[in-house]
Write a protein that holds these residues in place. Structure first.
Motif, PDB file in Angstrom:
ATOM      1  N   GLU A 329      -2.855  76.713  12.521  1.00 46.95           N
ATOM      2  CA  GLU A 329      -2.292  75.505  13.118  1.00 46.95           C
ATOM      3  C   GLU A 329      -3.276  74.341  13.118  1.00 46.95           C
ATOM      4  N   LYS A 330      -4.520  74.613  13.437  1.00 44.97           N
ATOM      5  CA  LYS A 330      -5.507  73.536  13.487  1.00 44.97           C
ATOM      6  C   LYS A 330      -5.859  73.039  12.089  1.00 44.97           C
ATOM      7  N   THR A 331      -5.852  73.944  11.121  1.00 43.63           N
ATOM      8  CA  THR A 331      -6.093  73.534   9.741  1.00 43.63           C
ATOM      9  C   THR A 331      -4.961  72.648   9.255  1.00 43.63           C
ATOM     10  N   LEU A 332      -3.730  73.035   9.570  1.00 39.49           N
ATOM     11  CA  LEU A 332      -2.577  72.236   9.177  1.00 39.49           C
ATOM     12  C   LEU A 332      -2.649  70.854   9.810  1.00 39.49           C
ATOM     13  N   ALA A 333      -3.133  70.803  11.041  1.00 42.32           N
ATOM     14  CA  ALA A 333      -3.195  69.521  11.754  1.00 42.32           C
ATOM     15  C   ALA A 333      -4.208  68.560  11.140  1.00 42.32           C
ATOM     16  N   THR A 334      -5.190  69.071  10.387  1.00 39.75           N
ATOM     17  CA  THR A 334      -6.149  68.168   9.743  1.00 39.75           C
ATOM     18  C   THR A 334      -5.513  67.409   8.600  1.00 39.75           C
ATOM     19  N   GLY A 335      -4.361  67.869   8.115  1.00 37.74           N
ATOM     20  CA  GLY A 335      -3.599  67.122   7.122  1.00 37.74           C
ATOM     21  C   GLY A 335      -4.051  67.345   5.693  1.00 37.74           C
ATOM     22  N   GLY A 336      -3.490  66.503   4.808  1.00 43.73           N
ATOM     23  CA  GLY A 336      -3.846  66.577   3.401  1.00 43.73           C
ATOM     24  C   GLY A 336      -3.042  67.576   2.600  1.00 43.73           C
ATOM     25  N   HIS A 337      -2.009  68.182   3.204  1.00 42.22           N
ATOM     26  CA  HIS A 337      -1.197  69.181   2.505  1.00 42.22           C
ATOM     27  C   HIS A 337       0.052  68.538   1.900  1.00 42.22           C
ATOM     28  N   ARG A 338       0.444  69.034   0.740  1.00 42.16           N
ATOM     29  CA  ARG A 338       1.709  68.651   0.102  1.00 42.16           C
ATOM     30  C   ARG A 338       2.608  69.887   0.155  1.00 42.16           C
ATOM     31  N   ILE A 339       3.673  69.795   0.928  1.00 39.14           N
ATOM     32  CA  ILE A 339       4.500  70.969   1.239  1.00 39.14           C
ATOM     33  C   ILE A 339       5.907  70.772   0.682  1.00 39.14           C
ATOM     34  N   THR A 340       6.272  71.603  -0.267  1.00 41.84           N
ATOM     35  CA  THR A 340       7.613  71.566  -0.835  1.00 41.84           C
ATOM     36  C   THR A 340       8.470  72.604  -0.115  1.00 41.84           C
ATOM     37  N   THR A 341       9.533  72.169   0.507  1.00 43.32           N
ATOM     38  CA  THR A 341      10.391  73.054   1.289  1.00 43.32           C
ATOM     39  C   THR A 341      11.520  73.627   0.435  1.00 43.32           C
ATOM     40  N   THR A 342      12.291  74.525   1.021  1.00 42.30           N
ATOM     41  CA  THR A 342      13.474  75.081   0.345  1.00 42.30           C
ATOM     42  C   THR A 342      14.726  74.263   0.652  1.00 42.30           C
ATOM     43  N   LEU A 343      14.591  73.217   1.447  1.00 42.65           N
ATOM     44  CA  LEU A 343      15.740  72.427   1.881  1.00 42.65           C
ATOM     45  C   LEU A 343      16.363  71.671   0.714  1.00 42.65           C
ATOM     46  N   ASP A 344      17.670  71.769   0.618  1.00 43.47           N
ATOM     47  CA  ASP A 344      18.441  71.103  -0.422  1.00 43.47           C
ATOM     48  C   ASP A 344      18.960  69.787   0.148  1.00 43.47           C
ATOM     49  N   LYS A 345      18.560  68.662  -0.436  1.00 43.98           N
ATOM     50  CA  LYS A 345      18.906  67.360   0.141  1.00 43.98           C
ATOM     51  C   LYS A 345      20.414  67.144   0.240  1.00 43.98           C
ATOM     52  N   LYS A 346      21.164  67.545  -0.770  1.00 41.79           N
ATOM     53  CA  LYS A 346      22.613  67.349  -0.737  1.00 41.79           C
ATOM     54  C   LYS A 346      23.258  68.190   0.367  1.00 41.79           C
ATOM     55  N   LYS A 347      22.808  69.413   0.499  1.00 44.86           N
ATOM     56  CA  LYS A 347      23.358  70.276   1.554  1.00 44.86           C
ATOM     57  C   LYS A 347      22.919  69.787   2.934  1.00 44.86           C
ATOM     58  N   GLN A 348      21.681  69.304   3.022  1.00 45.76           N
ATOM     59  CA  GLN A 348      21.204  68.775   4.296  1.00 45.76           C
ATOM     60  C   GLN A 348      22.049  67.568   4.716  1.00 45.76           C
ATOM     61  N   ASP A 349      22.300  66.686   3.794  1.00 46.27           N
ATOM     62  CA  ASP A 349      23.131  65.517   4.100  1.00 46.27           C
ATOM     63  C   ASP A 349      24.552  65.937   4.463  1.00 46.27           C
ATOM     64  N   ALA A 350      25.059  66.983   3.804  1.00 51.11           N
ATOM     65  CA  ALA A 350      26.416  67.456   4.094  1.00 51.11           C
ATOM     66  C   ALA A 350      26.512  68.020   5.505  1.00 51.11           C
ATOM     67  N   LEU A 351      25.470  68.737   5.952  1.00 48.57           N
ATOM     68  CA  LEU A 351      25.493  69.298   7.307  1.00 48.57           C
ATOM     69  C   LEU A 351      25.437  68.188   8.355  1.00 48.57           C
ATOM     70  N   VAL A 352      24.598  67.204   8.126  1.00 51.96           N
ATOM     71  CA  VAL A 352      24.501  66.081   9.071  1.00 51.96           C
ATOM     72  C   VAL A 352      25.844  65.353   9.152  1.00 51.96           C
TER      73      VAL A 352
END
Length: 803
Positions: A329-352
């Protein structure tokens, strides 16, 4: 004769008499001057296993060599390791989050940091931090060798990762090094701490520690933490507030009781540890300690860059990374990470959009209950476990708690399919020995006492609206969510087996109120929306279970961070999962979840309602997508859960209403570009074969003129109540039959805390009862019908103990 003329002749040694007290005659020899020379005993050679045992000389030599090496290594390390410049973490960067297709989802904002002088920090605040992290800081060396060895031993022996660092070492790690767990970093930390302790005073080191430590909520340092949690400066903190902030140093996000209401017991325990430590060290009066109450922190005020759903999604991804040990957690908080998620933008927009159209647009400022409406949703691809969409709340900057991951609302009757799955998986039978299938008959009489092998259990759950169903099949009981049937089924299967099946499907074993008792069937457990989605995805994937995943790739400074492999296993047999899927078809086709038909493709699902209608659920799936939607009631001011009575312009909100409608709208949009798939099912043999009602008293029909004669302490059934309800012509809206009420007391004869009070079912208008007592289907869309004459004439009995 004189002595000088006397001649002596040497004696023959062999003739000398043996001296029993001296063995020199045998071992020695005579010298030229007549004196005996003492011989040397020869040491016997070591043979056998004795050659493997080191001698004391070898041991002593090894210890001396090791000591010299340690001393030499210490001096070499001390000379070679210098105090470096501040690390990049001291000026932390932002993390960047991406959707699965590479488009930017969010940046986690600028780091919140504000330094203060130690003199600005009240003594009580300093003492709280010392009590939490290092009570002997001012009286001990820079490093605690014994604590380090103890921590290493505990970690090596499987007692979990243990901390053995002093405040000086933690400051070195925070400001000069990093959070990675390596031997090299630990060695550098050791030598830098010793040097720093010689170059800086204890006050200087403590001040640096207070200004660099991470407290969660993107807050670095005690001043930023005071503002983030209590909206005040560090000078104005109370002792209780200081103890809570000090507690956060151990597990910043995990102890945030606002973001994670379910973590409050753990946070309280740590808070008490800090206060008790202050009393023990003489820093706090015991009288003041006894009157100190827990200071609930205020709502978080996230960066506007995390508004809308972005903040919820980032929060869930961070929990996934830290919870699975991918990044500290503390390492993540220092930043600098590029994180690609499994979230599908079209499906995310559809749920909203689905939540907005089916829930949010129906709210009105003129209705007080509408201000309490909350929504949570999650969607998983069964074959891969990828979370492709999530809905956490109205707006992360307005409502900090993620409704998709919180674990404090009962799941209600969405749990019932797990009971049936367990019955099939364990080849369970009723009390009179009939195998449990969708066509097995059960007594659906309202408040019927659950019977065990030894007779009454004392648990008599109520059906929705106190409706008596009489003899009905498991399929009908599922369609109408009949509590009396499923509580008895849980007892027949075995509550512990039901619990094991739920855990195997994906419900965390630590879920609150996941108790092995007949009431488990009614869903008192408070699993999250995401937990429930994972379990339903296992059913959709024919019983194969693998943990969900939210992250596809993580890199930092161009280097990819390794992610754990997703391991799947056959959690339950395919036949058990597929038979459950087949059973749930009719819930959508004509039961309480009929609104889900609007998805326009083959689908199954189950409705659910929490105690006092504080939450309404719909959990369902197609062959290629599992989704759960929950509408929850919560007072925005106090945070307490509230009933949904009168919300959205309805008398009551149930799972077959807004949740099922939202589910259908989302599923239709999410899969619009995909061809509809049929379920490929391999059901258990004989699962569709018709059965007759049981012969024993457990499952015979109820005589409307005969009172309940079980030995339950609960209130007997009303003798004027008919054994089956008259179906209304237009049941609107369909009910769920899955509310939970009461006080726990399954095994003692009391009323169980999960007795049902909800759901009216989708009774339809069928009236063909027949003379054999089978349920009629009729032409009115329902399948309840009126019970046949001969069955009504039967006498309802109760199993006697030992029967």
């Amino acid at each position: 004769m004189s002595d000088e003329h006397q001649t002596w002749t040497p004696r023959d040694p062999s003739a000398a008499p043996a001296d029993p007290g001296n063995d020199e005659g045998a071992q020695g020899s005579s010298s030229g001057n007549g004196k005996k020379k003492k011989g040397r005993t020869k040491r016997p050679r070591r043979t056998g296993w004795r050659r493997l045992v080191p001698t004391w000389r070898m041991l002593l030599g090894s210890v001396l060599v090791a000591g010299l090496l340690l001393i030499g290594g210490f001096f070499a390390g001390y000379q070679l390791v210098d105090i470096p410049a501040a690390n990049a973490g001291a000026d932390a960067q932002s993390n960047v989050y991406f959707y699965q297709d590479g488009t930017v989802l969010a940046r986690d904002g600028e780091v919140n940091r504000e330094k203060v002088k130690l003199a600005q920090v009240p003594t009580d605040v300093q003492h709280a931090v010392l009590a939490a992290e290092d009570r002997d800081f001012y009286n001990q060396p820079a490093v605690d060798v014994r604590a380090m060895f103890r921590a290493g031993w505990n970690t090596a022996t499987g007692k979990g990762k243990q901390g053995g660092s002093t405040i000086t070492q933690q400051y070195v790690k925070n400001y000069y090094l990093g959070q990675e767990r390596t031997v090299v970093r630990k060695a550098k930390e050791f030598f830098i701490a010793i040097k720093l302790n010689r170059e800086q005073s204890k006050d200087q080191i403590f001040e640096g520690y207070l200004n660099t430590s991470y407290f969660g909520r993107n807050a670095y340092g005690i001043q930023a933490a005071a503002q983030a949690y209590y909206g005040k400066n560090v000078e104005d903190l109370t002792t209780a507030e200081a103890a809570y902030l000090a507690s956060l140093l151990n597990a910043p996000s995990a102890y945030d009781v606002v973001a994670h209401p379910d973590s409050k017991p753990a946070a309280l325990s740590r808070w008490n540890y800090v206060l008790d430590g202050m009393v023990k060290e003489g820093w706090l009066d015991s009288g003041e300690r006894s009157t100190t109450g827990f200071p609930v922190p205020g709502e978080a005020k996230p960066s506007t860059g995390l508004s809308g759903q972005r903040g919820y999604l980032v929060q869930a991804v961070e929990q996934y990374l830290t919870g699975n040990g991918i990044i500290d957690e503390k390492t993540l908080a220092t930043g600098g990470h590029r994180i690609t998620t499994t979230l599908d933008k079209k499906k995310q927009d559809a749920l909203v959009a689905a939540v907005k159209d089916n829930v949010m647009k129906k709210r009105s400022d003129d209705r007080e209950p509408d201000r309490n409406v909350r929504v949570g949703g999650a969607s998983i691809v069964p074959a891969t476990g990828e979370v492709v969409a999530m809905y956490g709340g109205i707006d992360y900057t307005q409502q900090y708690v993620n409704n998709a991951t919180r674990r404090d609302y009962q799941v209600g009757s969405t749990f019932k399919p797990f009971v049936f799955t367990s019955a099939v998986a364990n080849d369970s039978t009723t009390q009179d020995g009939r195998r449990i299938t969708p066509e097995t008959y059960y007594d659906g009489t309202n408040k019927r006492t659950v019977q065990g092998p030894q007779g009454s259990t004392g648990y008599d759950p109520a059906n929705e609206d106190d409706v008596d169903y009489g003899q009905i099949t498991v399929r009908t009981a599922t369609d109408k969510s009949v509590n009396a049937v499923y509580a008895q089924m849980a007892q027949d299967v075995g509550p512990e087996k039901v619990r094991e099946t739920a855990v195997a499907l994906g419900i965390p074993k630590t879920t609150p109120d996941l108790t092995a008792s007949p009431s488990i069937a009614l869903g008192p457990a408070t699993a999250s929306v995401l937990d429930l989605t994972e379990a339903y995805a296992t059913l959709a994937d024919h019983g194969r279970h693998g943990p969900y995943t939210l992250v596809d790739k993580v890199t930092k400074d161009g280097t990819e961070i390794e992610l754990p492999d997703r391991k799947t296993e056959q959690a339950i047999s395919r036949e058990a999962a597929d038979t459950t899927t087949a059973l749930l078809r009719s819930v959508v086709e004509g039961g309480t979840g009929s609104a889900a038909q609007a998805a326009g493709r083959p689908a199954v699902g189950k409705t659910g309602t929490a105690e006092e209608d504080k939450a309404a659920w719909f959990a369902g799936y197609t062959p290629d997508l599992a989704t759960v939607v929950a509408v929850m009631g919560q007072d925005p001011d106090s945070g307490t859960q509230t009933p949904l009575y009168g919300a959205l312009g309805l008398d009551r909100v149930n799972g077959g209403g807004a949740p099922a409608e939202t589910w259908a709208a989302y599923t239709e949009a999410a899969l619009r570009s995909s061809p509809a798939q049929e379920f490929d099912l391999r059901t258990a043999p004989g699962s569709d074969e018709p059965q007759e009602p049981g012969e024993d008293g457990t499952d015979t029909a109820t005589d409307p003129d005969t009172p309940d004669d079980t030995d339950s302490p609960s209130t007997p059934a009303d003798p004027t109540t008919p054994s089956a309800p008259t179906a209304p012509a237009t049941p609107t809206p369909p009910g769920n039959g899955d509310s939970t009420t009461g006080t726990t007391g399954d095994a003692t004869g009391g009323t169980d805390g999960d007795g049902a009070t909800g759901g009216d079912g989708d009774d339809g208008t069928g009236t063909e009862g027949g003379t054999d007592g089978d349920n009629g289907d009729g032409d009115g869309g329902g399948d309840t019908g009126a019970l046949g004459g001969s069955l009504i004439e039967g006498v309802r009995g109760a199993r006697e103990p030992g029967e």
